[in-house]
Design an enzyme around this catalytic site. Sequence first.
Site, PDB file in Angstrom:
ATOM      1  N   HIS A 186      11.296  48.118 -56.864  1.00 33.96           N
ATOM      2  CA  HIS A 186      11.766  47.037 -55.986  1.00 33.96           C
ATOM      3  C   HIS A 186      13.248  46.813 -56.259  1.00 33.96           C
ATOM      4  O   HIS A 186      13.681  46.901 -57.410  1.00 33.96           O
ATOM      5  CB  HIS A 186      11.029  45.725 -56.274  1.00 33.96           C
ATOM      6  CG  HIS A 186      11.750  44.527 -55.708  1.00 33.96           C
ATOM      7  ND1 HIS A 186      11.585  44.124 -54.411  1.00 33.96           N
ATOM      8  CD2 HIS A 186      12.691  43.708 -56.250  1.00 33.96           C
ATOM      9  CE1 HIS A 186      12.392  43.081 -54.183  1.00 33.96           C
ATOM     10  NE2 HIS A 186      13.070  42.809 -55.289  1.00 33.96           N
ATOM     11  N   TYR A 235       6.964  37.408 -53.785  1.00 37.60           N
ATOM     12  CA  TYR A 235       6.939  38.026 -52.457  1.00 37.60           C
ATOM     13  C   TYR A 235       6.624  37.013 -51.354  1.00 37.60           C
ATOM     14  O   TYR A 235       6.156  37.401 -50.274  1.00 37.60           O
ATOM     15  CB  TYR A 235       5.934  39.172 -52.429  1.00 37.60           C
ATOM     16  CG  TYR A 235       6.461  40.464 -53.026  1.00 37.60           C
ATOM     17  CD1 TYR A 235       7.568  41.122 -52.459  1.00 37.60           C
ATOM     18  CD2 TYR A 235       5.867  41.051 -54.142  1.00 37.60           C
ATOM     19  CE1 TYR A 235       8.051  42.306 -52.995  1.00 37.60           C
ATOM     20  CE2 TYR A 235       6.353  42.245 -54.681  1.00 37.60           C
ATOM     21  CZ  TYR A 235       7.446  42.859 -54.095  1.00 37.60           C
ATOM     22  OH  TYR A 235       7.923  44.043 -54.608  1.00 37.60           O
ATOM     23  N   LYS A 245       7.809  49.344 -60.678  1.00 39.88           N
ATOM     24  CA  LYS A 245       6.472  48.868 -60.302  1.00 39.88           C
ATOM     25  C   LYS A 245       5.373  49.547 -61.140  1.00 39.88           C
ATOM     26  O   LYS A 245       5.632  50.543 -61.828  1.00 39.88           O
ATOM     27  CB  LYS A 245       6.266  49.103 -58.800  1.00 39.88           C
ATOM     28  CG  LYS A 245       7.222  48.264 -57.917  1.00 39.88           C
ATOM     29  CD  LYS A 245       6.882  48.425 -56.431  1.00 39.88           C
ATOM     30  CE  LYS A 245       7.792  47.596 -55.545  1.00 39.88           C
ATOM     31  NZ  LYS A 245       7.422  47.695 -54.111  1.00 39.88           N
ATOM     32  N   GLU A 274      16.101  35.982 -56.904  1.00 35.24           N
ATOM     33  CA  GLU A 274      15.131  36.836 -57.613  1.00 35.24           C
ATOM     34  C   GLU A 274      15.438  36.913 -59.108  1.00 35.24           C
ATOM     35  O   GLU A 274      14.515  36.939 -59.929  1.00 35.24           O
ATOM     36  CB  GLU A 274      15.128  38.234 -56.993  1.00 35.24           C
ATOM     37  CG  GLU A 274      14.544  38.233 -55.582  1.00 35.24           C
ATOM     38  CD  GLU A 274      14.463  39.615 -54.961  1.00 35.24           C
ATOM     39  OE1 GLU A 274      13.947  39.709 -53.839  1.00 35.24           O
ATOM     40  OE2 GLU A 274      14.916  40.604 -55.593  1.00 35.24           O
ATOM     41  N   ASN A 313       5.229  52.328 -54.327  1.00 31.08           N
ATOM     42  CA  ASN A 313       6.528  52.962 -54.067  1.00 31.08           C
ATOM     43  C   ASN A 313       7.555  52.797 -55.191  1.00 31.08           C
ATOM     44  O   ASN A 313       8.758  52.783 -54.957  1.00 31.08           O
ATOM     45  CB  ASN A 313       7.074  52.541 -52.692  1.00 31.08           C
ATOM     46  CG  ASN A 313       7.411  51.066 -52.618  1.00 31.08           C
ATOM     47  OD1 ASN A 313       7.194  50.329 -53.562  1.00 31.08           O
ATOM     48  ND2 ASN A 313       7.954  50.647 -51.488  1.00 31.08           N
TER      49      ASN A 313
HETATM   50  P1  RTP Z   1      11.023  46.044 -52.134  1.00 34.57           P
HETATM   51  O1  RTP Z   1      11.151  44.643 -51.586  1.00 34.57           O
HETATM   52  O2  RTP Z   1       9.760  46.249 -52.936  1.00 34.57           O
HETATM   53  O3  RTP Z   1      12.255  46.497 -52.846  1.00 34.57           O
HETATM   54  O4  RTP Z   1      10.882  47.060 -50.919  1.00 34.57           O
HETATM   55  P2  RTP Z   1      11.674  47.075 -49.559  1.00 34.57           P
HETATM   56  O5  RTP Z   1      12.727  46.010 -49.522  1.00 34.57           O
HETATM   57  O6  RTP Z   1      12.080  48.484 -49.341  1.00 34.57           O
HETATM   58  O7  RTP Z   1      10.521  46.710 -48.543  1.00 34.57           O
HETATM   59  P3  RTP Z   1      10.045  45.276 -47.981  1.00 34.57           P
HETATM   60  O8  RTP Z   1      10.101  45.339 -46.499  1.00 34.57           O
HETATM   61  O9  RTP Z   1      10.775  44.170 -48.678  1.00 34.57           O
HETATM   62  O10 RTP Z   1       8.519  45.249 -48.397  1.00 34.57           O
HETATM   63  C1  RTP Z   1       8.131  44.906 -49.707  1.00 34.57           C
HETATM   64  C2  RTP Z   1       7.076  45.871 -50.193  1.00 34.57           C
HETATM   65  O11 RTP Z   1       5.902  45.709 -49.404  1.00 34.57           O
HETATM   66  C3  RTP Z   1       5.267  46.962 -49.226  1.00 34.57           C
HETATM   67  N1  RTP Z   1       5.162  47.276 -47.827  1.00 34.57           N
HETATM   68  N2  RTP Z   1       4.099  47.782 -47.293  1.00 34.57           N
HETATM   69  N3  RTP Z   1       2.197  48.860 -45.496  1.00 34.57           N
HETATM   70  C4  RTP Z   1       3.391  48.494 -45.045  1.00 34.57           C
HETATM   71  O12 RTP Z   1       3.719  48.594 -43.884  1.00 34.57           O
HETATM   72  C5  RTP Z   1       4.346  47.953 -45.990  1.00 34.57           C
HETATM   73  N4  RTP Z   1       5.553  47.548 -45.711  1.00 34.57           N
HETATM   74  C6  RTP Z   1       6.081  47.115 -46.883  1.00 34.57           C
HETATM   75  C7  RTP Z   1       6.109  48.011 -49.913  1.00 34.57           C
HETATM   76  O13 RTP Z   1       5.559  48.283 -51.197  1.00 34.57           O
HETATM   77  C8  RTP Z   1       7.466  47.349 -50.042  1.00 34.57           C
HETATM   78  O14 RTP Z   1       8.161  47.856 -51.136  1.00 34.57           O
HETATM   79 MG    MG Z   2      12.357  43.968 -49.964  1.00 32.32          MG
END
Ligand code: RTP
Ligand code: MG
Length: 141
Positions: free
Chosen positions: A117, A51, A11, A128, A114
């Site tokens: 991804h 997204y 990212k 994806e 963070n």
């Molecule tokens: P990613 O898709 O980026 O690999 O991350 P992930 O599966 O660990 O998390 P996901 O639930 O898919 O959420 C996608 C991205 O959205 C942001 N996020 N912000 N503020 C919040 O509560 C929150 N929750 C998620 C994060 O940057 C996350 O990587």
């Molecule tokens: Mg995710």
Amino acid sequence: MALERTLSIIKPDAVAKNVIGEIYARFEKAGLKIVAAKMKHLSRKEAEGFYAVHKERPFFNALVEFMISGPVVISVLQGENAVLAHRELMGATNPKEAKPGTIRADFAESIDANAVHGSDATETAKVEIAYFFAETEVFPR
Ligand code: RTP
Ligand code: MG
């Protein structure tokens, strides 16, 4: 064991921090092979489309703004159980909860910025990968 492919995005925060190589080294040391790669500054439309599953979530706008704040490095990783192996290297979404030694524990600032991804399942990985790469851009062809 299953040979899988998964989508990785380094990212904007991690690209700005100059840690692309350190993150790639972790993938390679874990036995994941980089079989496609490109650097790209996503358009708003591309980030929103990528997204789309999160469209109704309260963090959607912040997520899109962050993802278009600078260039990203998009890669396809291939290896045994690549989806899970990659997510274990990444660590928890919130870096405060990520295990020591994971990419997010070491390089991420916040749940928004963070660092990485990773696809969360083999089916989403297929979608994806196709979102960013033509079949002819993933090697070996
Ligand atoms: P990613 O898709 O980026 O690999 O991350 P992930 O599966 O660990 O998390 P996901 O639930 O898919 O959420 C996608 C991205 O959205 C942001 N996020 N912000 N503020 C919040 O509560 C929150 N929750 C998620 C994060 O940057 C996350 O990587
Ligand atoms: Mg995710």
